[in-house]
Scaffold this motif. Structure first.
Motif, PDB file in Angstrom:
ATOM      1  N   ALA A 128       0.820  -1.207   0.000  1.00  0.00           N
ATOM      2  CA  ALA A 128       0.000   0.000   0.000  1.00  0.00           C
ATOM      3  C   ALA A 128       0.858   1.263   0.000  1.00  0.00           C
ATOM      4  N   ARG A 129       1.918   1.252   0.769  1.00  0.00           N
ATOM      5  CA  ARG A 129       2.791   2.430   0.818  1.00  0.00           C
ATOM      6  C   ARG A 129       3.449   2.696  -0.531  1.00  0.00           C
ATOM      7  N   LEU A 130       3.844   1.641  -1.219  1.00  0.00           N
ATOM      8  CA  LEU A 130       4.435   1.832  -2.545  1.00  0.00           C
ATOM      9  C   LEU A 130       3.374   2.251  -3.560  1.00  0.00           C
ATOM     10  N   ALA A 131       2.131   1.883  -3.309  1.00  0.00           N
ATOM     11  CA  ALA A 131       1.041   2.378  -4.151  1.00  0.00           C
ATOM     12  C   ALA A 131       0.917   3.894  -4.006  1.00  0.00           C
ATOM     13  N   TYR A 132       1.083   4.389  -2.791  1.00  0.00           N
ATOM     14  CA  TYR A 132       1.016   5.837  -2.595  1.00  0.00           C
ATOM     15  C   TYR A 132       2.175   6.537  -3.289  1.00  0.00           C
ATOM     16  N   GLU A 133       3.339   5.904  -3.292  1.00  0.00           N
ATOM     17  CA  GLU A 133       4.472   6.471  -4.027  1.00  0.00           C
ATOM     18  C   GLU A 133       4.141   6.578  -5.520  1.00  0.00           C
ATOM     19  N   ALA A 134       3.493   5.535  -6.056  1.00  0.00           N
ATOM     20  CA  ALA A 134       3.094   5.560  -7.459  1.00  0.00           C
ATOM     21  C   ALA A 134       2.056   6.655  -7.705  1.00  0.00           C
ATOM     22  N   TYR A 135       1.147   6.819  -6.758  1.00  0.00           N
ATOM     23  CA  TYR A 135       0.140   7.881  -6.857  1.00  0.00           C
ATOM     24  C   TYR A 135       0.803   9.254  -6.941  1.00  0.00           C
ATOM     25  N   GLU A 136       1.790   9.490  -6.088  1.00  0.00           N
ATOM     26  CA  GLU A 136       2.483  10.781  -6.107  1.00  0.00           C
ATOM     27  C   GLU A 136       3.188  11.011  -7.446  1.00  0.00           C
ATOM     28  N   GLU A 137       3.735   9.960  -7.992  1.00  0.00           N
ATOM     29  CA  GLU A 137       4.436  10.082  -9.273  1.00  0.00           C
ATOM     30  C   GLU A 137       3.460  10.431 -10.398  1.00  0.00           C
ATOM     31  N   VAL A 138       2.363   9.693 -10.493  1.00  0.00           N
ATOM     32  CA  VAL A 138       1.410   9.908 -11.584  1.00  0.00           C
ATOM     33  C   VAL A 138       0.720  11.264 -11.444  1.00  0.00           C
ATOM     34  N   PHE A 139       0.334  11.612 -10.225  1.00  0.00           N
ATOM     35  CA  PHE A 139      -0.385  12.862 -10.034  1.00  0.00           C
ATOM     36  C   PHE A 139       0.557  14.042  -9.762  1.00  0.00           C
ATOM     37  N   GLY A 140       1.826  13.833 -10.121  1.00  0.00           N
ATOM     38  CA  GLY A 140       2.785  14.928 -10.172  1.00  0.00           C
ATOM     39  C   GLY A 140       3.321  15.107 -11.586  1.00  0.00           C
ATOM     40  N   SER A 141       2.744  14.338 -12.523  1.00  0.00           N
ATOM     41  CA  SER A 141       3.242  14.344 -13.901  1.00  0.00           C
ATOM     42  C   SER A 141       2.683  15.529 -14.692  1.00  0.00           C
ATOM     43  N   ASP A 142       3.329  15.831 -15.797  1.00  0.00           N
ATOM     44  CA  ASP A 142       2.856  16.903 -16.674  1.00  0.00           C
ATOM     45  C   ASP A 142       1.488  16.561 -17.260  1.00  0.00           C
TER      46      ASP A 142
END
Length: 369
Positions: free
Chosen positions: A235-249
């Protein structure tokens, strides 16, 4: 007893109830939970409805009317479940308005028998959206391969979606991509992106249940040290992925057009192993911008003795990766586990739905003149 729940809300975690029944609605219990225990949303699934409806007197009058009309069992179950969800949406409407239409949401799932069929899932989602007819509704679509294009299609039509049964990090990235694709379709169609909301339900405790069983078979000290770690790490790594995608251009362009992020939702948060603290999947997944949907027993446990100590996710990514790598080192295949859990999740919901249909058919036959 509500201090912990207030603290959890203040940390940016939306507290949703993972349960619904007509008894909760008629007694005012749901309204009490909204007022007293920080509940700002409700999730349902086929298993919840099966438990709520089977053998309960609360539904007899409606079932009798449906029997008199001679409706099919499939139509009857949709009329019953959508009635409960519509009423729950009305209970939560003040939360919906107060939260600027972010929370105050109630979820209803498409027929689980359609989980591996794209077009029927889209058709069912449209029908449920029309039938419930409440803007604070979420249509739940499982994150199967067939579900991904269905998610993009209905998001593209302005229908808000709760994506359910997410177990793997790879599938979660596909879910986020499907959401962004849907928003791009909606934008091209001239739909106001601000009217579309979505959550992605990432399941937690079931991961530990399956992996712990495999670790117990191995039985080594290294295996014992990893018990109860996989669900949180995943779950924690899912949040990391969330931050990456929703920080993208790509996301920023949609946000500038008024789009809302697809919030991670921690699901399956009731602890299955009594060796673990009963608030584990709440206390240790506190991070802003998320939803935690809890069965009432977990909600009460958090209220009574939860340990809400601030952000429990940032700063854990390297350790989480190490823990999943440790499982691989012991011969436990992450890909195999998450695919098994997805398959079992669909099968369990379908079995619950079929049990409900069988029970309801018996009641229709009994009450039909």
């Amino acid at each position: 007893m509500t201090d912990n729940l207030r603290r959890l809300s203040a940390e940016g975690v939306a507290i949703w109830l993972d349960d619904l029944s007509r008894a909760r609605l008629d007694s005012g219990n749901l309204q009490d939970l909204v007022r007293e225990k920080e509940i700002v949303g409700v999730t349902t699934n086929p298993a919840i409805f099966q438990k709520a409806i089977s053998g309960k007197d609360d539904y007899t009058a409606q079932i009798r009317d449906l029997a008199v009309r001679g409706v099919t069992v499939d139509e009857a179950i949709r009329m019953i479940t959508t009635a409960d969800v519509r009423d729950a949406c009305d209970v939560l409407k003040p939360v919906f308005i107060k939260s600027d239409k972010v929370d105050g949401r109630v979820s209803i799932e498409v027929d689980p028998r359609l989980a591996h069929q794209t077009d029927p899932t889209v058709a069912e989602a449209r029908q449920l959206w029309w039938l419930v007819d409440r803007r604070n509704l979420f249509i739940k679509i499982p994150a199967t391969k067939a579900g991904l294009p269905a998610i993009s299609t209905v998001i593209g039509e302005g229908i808000s979606v709760n994506v359910t049964l997410i177990f793997s990090l790879e599938r979660y990235r596909e879910v986020m991509d499907a959401y962004l694709t849907g928003l791009e379709k909606a934008k091209a169609a001239g739909i106001d992106l601000a009217t579309i909301e979505s959550v992605a339900s990432f399941f937690v405790s079931r991961v530990d249940t399956e992996i712990d069983a495999r670790l117990d078979k191995i039985g080594s000290d290294e295996a014992k040290a990893l018990r109860g770690k996989a669900g949180l790490a995943n779950a924690r790594l899912a949040y990391e992925a969330y931050e990456e995608v929703f920080g993208s251009d790509r996301w920023k362009a949609l946000a500038e057009a008024g789009a809302n992020p697809q919030r991670p939702l921690w699901a399956s948060t009731g602890v299955k192993d009594p060796a673990y603290k009963d608030t584990l999947y709440v206390d240790d997944l506190v991070v802003t911008g998320t939803v935690n949907t809890m069965p009432e027993a977990t909600l009460d446990a958090v209220a009574d003795h939860g340990q809400i100590a601030g952000d429990a996710v940032h700063g854990t990514y390297d350790q989480s990766r190490a823990e999943l790598a440790g499982l691989a080192g012991l011969g436990i295949s992450y890909d195999e586990v998450v695919q098994q859990l997805e398959d079992e999740g669909v099968e369990k919901f379908e079995a619950s739905w079929n049990d409900l249909l069988k029970s309801l058919q018996g009641e229709l036959d009994r009450l039909r003149p």
